[in-house]
Design a protein around this motif. Structure first.
Motif, short mmCIF file in Angstrom:
data_model
loop_
_atom_site.label_atom_id
_atom_site.label_comp_id
_atom_site.label_asym_id
_atom_site.label_seq_id
_atom_site.Cartn_x
_atom_site.Cartn_y
_atom_site.Cartn_z
N ASP B 8 0.83 -1.20 0.00
CA ASP B 8 0.00 0.00 0.00
C ASP B 8 0.86 1.26 0.00
O ASP B 8 0.60 2.20 -0.74
CB ASP B 8 -0.94 0.01 1.21
CG ASP B 8 -2.25 -0.70 0.92
OD1 ASP B 8 -2.66 -0.72 -0.26
OD2 ASP B 8 -2.86 -1.25 1.86
N TYR B 9 1.89 1.25 0.81
CA TYR B 9 2.79 2.40 0.83
C TYR B 9 3.45 2.62 -0.52
O TYR B 9 3.50 3.72 -1.04
CB TYR B 9 3.86 2.21 1.91
CG TYR B 9 3.44 2.60 3.30
CD1 TYR B 9 2.87 1.67 4.17
CD2 TYR B 9 3.63 3.89 3.77
CE1 TYR B 9 2.49 2.01 5.45
CE2 TYR B 9 3.24 4.24 5.07
CZ TYR B 9 2.68 3.31 5.90
OH TYR B 9 2.31 3.65 7.17
N ILE B 10 3.98 1.52 -1.06
CA ILE B 10 4.67 1.62 -2.34
C ILE B 10 3.75 2.22 -3.40
O ILE B 10 4.13 3.10 -4.16
CB ILE B 10 5.14 0.22 -2.79
CG1 ILE B 10 6.24 -0.28 -1.86
CG2 ILE B 10 5.63 0.24 -4.23
CD1 ILE B 10 6.60 -1.72 -2.06
N LYS B 11 2.52 1.74 -3.40
CA LYS B 11 1.56 2.22 -4.38
C LYS B 11 1.30 3.72 -4.21
O LYS B 11 1.28 4.47 -5.17
CB LYS B 11 0.24 1.45 -4.21
CG LYS B 11 -0.57 1.32 -5.44
CD LYS B 11 -1.83 0.52 -5.19
CE LYS B 11 -2.71 1.16 -4.14
NZ LYS B 11 -4.06 0.53 -4.09
N GLN B 12 1.12 4.12 -2.96
CA GLN B 12 0.81 5.52 -2.71
C GLN B 12 1.99 6.41 -3.09
O GLN B 12 1.80 7.51 -3.62
CB GLN B 12 0.47 5.74 -1.23
CG GLN B 12 -0.48 4.69 -0.69
CD GLN B 12 -1.80 5.25 -0.27
OE1 GLN B 12 -2.40 6.05 -1.00
NE2 GLN B 12 -2.27 4.85 0.88
N ILE B 13 3.19 5.95 -2.77
CA ILE B 13 4.37 6.73 -3.14
C ILE B 13 4.44 6.87 -4.65
O ILE B 13 4.67 7.96 -5.19
CB ILE B 13 5.65 6.07 -2.60
CG1 ILE B 13 5.66 6.13 -1.08
CG2 ILE B 13 6.90 6.75 -3.16
CD1 ILE B 13 6.67 5.22 -0.41
N PHE B 14 4.21 5.77 -5.32
CA PHE B 14 4.21 5.80 -6.78
C PHE B 14 3.24 6.84 -7.31
O PHE B 14 3.55 7.63 -8.18
CB PHE B 14 3.85 4.41 -7.32
CG PHE B 14 3.94 4.26 -8.81
CD1 PHE B 14 5.12 3.82 -9.40
CD2 PHE B 14 2.86 4.55 -9.62
CE1 PHE B 14 5.21 3.66 -10.77
CE2 PHE B 14 2.95 4.41 -11.01
CZ PHE B 14 4.12 3.96 -11.58
N GLN B 15 2.04 6.82 -6.76
CA GLN B 15 1.03 7.73 -7.25
C GLN B 15 1.38 9.19 -6.96
O GLN B 15 1.15 10.06 -7.80
CB GLN B 15 -0.36 7.37 -6.70
CG GLN B 15 -1.13 6.55 -7.73
CD GLN B 15 -2.04 5.51 -7.14
OE1 GLN B 15 -2.15 5.36 -5.93
NE2 GLN B 15 -2.71 4.76 -8.00
N LEU B 16 1.97 9.42 -5.81
CA LEU B 16 2.40 10.78 -5.50
C LEU B 16 3.51 11.22 -6.46
O LEU B 16 3.55 12.37 -6.90
CB LEU B 16 2.88 10.88 -4.05
CG LEU B 16 1.76 10.88 -3.00
CD1 LEU B 16 2.33 10.76 -1.60
CD2 LEU B 16 0.91 12.14 -3.11
N GLN B 17 4.40 10.30 -6.77
CA GLN B 17 5.46 10.63 -7.73
C GLN B 17 4.89 10.96 -9.11
O GLN B 17 5.37 11.88 -9.77
CB GLN B 17 6.45 9.46 -7.85
CG GLN B 17 7.45 9.41 -6.70
CD GLN B 17 8.51 8.33 -6.89
OE1 GLN B 17 8.79 7.56 -5.98
NE2 GLN B 17 9.11 8.25 -8.07
#
Lengths: 220, 220
Positions: B8-17
């Motif tokens: 979940d964190y990885i996904k959210q970071i990706f989306q923020l990037q």
DNA sequence: AATTATGATAAGGTTACCCTAATAAGGAGG
DNA sequence: CCTCCTTATTAGGGTAACCTTATCATAATT
């Protein structure tokens, strides 16, 4: 909230109860065996489930699901079998490849999704292993349906369903036995605990351990 | 092994990037905001991900996915969008009901299952929200595609995709806007931060917060 | 009744994730 | 320089599931 571990225990208890409807209780040792977890872990989980009202527990006797527990178990098993059916019938998975995937999917499947999937597949009656989608613990199945170990020599049977554990399935797949297959009993040797059957003009020997996982029905 | 929380964190970071490709780093505070978790939790997770080689971290600057992290993120997002498509196109879910269900499914979906589902649906290009199934962080999308906040007055646009957060979707569904819909910009008022659009002969006012979640393309 | 086998549980540890409350480290402004 | 604010981090806890090791309690068998 029901967690994954909890649900797995409930499901296994349900299945043990179904396998042995005579004795009402499932022994802790059976659970230890089946789950592969250590005794204290199982013990701890039993207490958790008791405290949640899903399980009855008698020391040195065993556990039994409450009606709420049974309801949860049947629901999870339904989801499991729906996914198995989907994977097999729509995504072209082989029948011995569907169990593990369904195992993961069942726990995160909402009732809404379960129903949608059920409807999408036009309400199938059974999963690819022949097990019913809608389960009930006191389903007295067709009394004509017996375990293969109880089949009598020189009669023909149809395979109705098989237990969906990966090892069993993989083996059955290799020897081309599946629900719907017709077999003839050449010999049933209770002393040496094996059965010799014939199908597709080939003779196959099946040990009692496996024969307990196969449900058949006499033909004609 | 990748766990659900990590993913979940990885996904959210990706989306923020993706949302902000200009600034290479995602601030911890943004993650706290987006995930809804407390600062120490986020901090702890960042360390875990760094130690697994999925994240780069500079104190007081922010985090950035490594290429391995990006790969994992893109894979999860793909699974998410495949499930969204399946739920919407095959199980008759409404487009604002698919996100949460997909959120749970994505994490327990094997690559094998993902590919099988992809093939079953005949390799769709986008999810029901218009977002591409196959994602890459340095996807320079079609330069003609702009955020609705940058649209100019008195021109016609087609909605290409919208951000799939439940609140946004529910609202868009109510006012009948979705990918494919054609709109005309009556007015774009940057000072008051709203845009007035017309579609289906109806005039609608959209605030900038929402307009940032909508990607459009000029027509003709 | 005594022994052996089995079952139950206490004690203490691990990992993944989450929390609150308190403190430290950097940067901006008076 | 010192205060104030944001950001980061420490310290200490909690819970769900698991584990091992060791010690009980009871059942079964001799």
């Amino acid at each position: 909230m029901s967690f994954r571990g909890e649900e797995d225990y409930i499901k296994q208890i349900f299945q043990l109860q179904c396998d042995n409807p005579s004795s009402a209780y499932v022994k802790t040792s059976e659970l230890i065996q089946l789950t592969g977890h250590a005794a204290p872990s199982v013990n701890e989980m039993i207490k958790r489930l008791v405290s949640k009202g899903l399980l009855e527990y008698n020391r040195y006797v065993g556990v039994r699901l409450t009606s709420e527990g049974e309801h949860i178990a049947a629901n999870i098993i339904k989801k499991h079998r729906l996914w198995e059916t989907f994977l097999h019938d729509y995504l072209n998975y082989k029948w011995d490849e569907i169990h593990d995937e369904a195992e993961a999917l069942e726990h995160i499947t909402s009732d809404r999704l379960s129903e949608a999937l059920y409807a999408f597949m036009a309400h199938p009656k059974t999963c690819p292993h022949g097990n019913p989608i809608e389960v009930s613990i006191d389903d007295q199945h067709d009394s004509e349906e017996i375990l293969l170990i109880n089949a009598s020599t020189h009669h023909a049977y149809r395979i109705i369903r098989v237990k969906d554990t990966p090892d069993v399935l993989e083996y059955l797949d290799r020897i081309h036995l599946k629900p719907g297959t017709t077999i003839r009993i050449n010999e049933n040797d209770p002393f040496n605990e094996f059965i010799e059957i014939k199908n597709d003009d080939r003779t196959k020997t099946i040990g009692y351990r496996l024969a307990k996982s196969i449900v058949v029905k006499k033909l004609e």
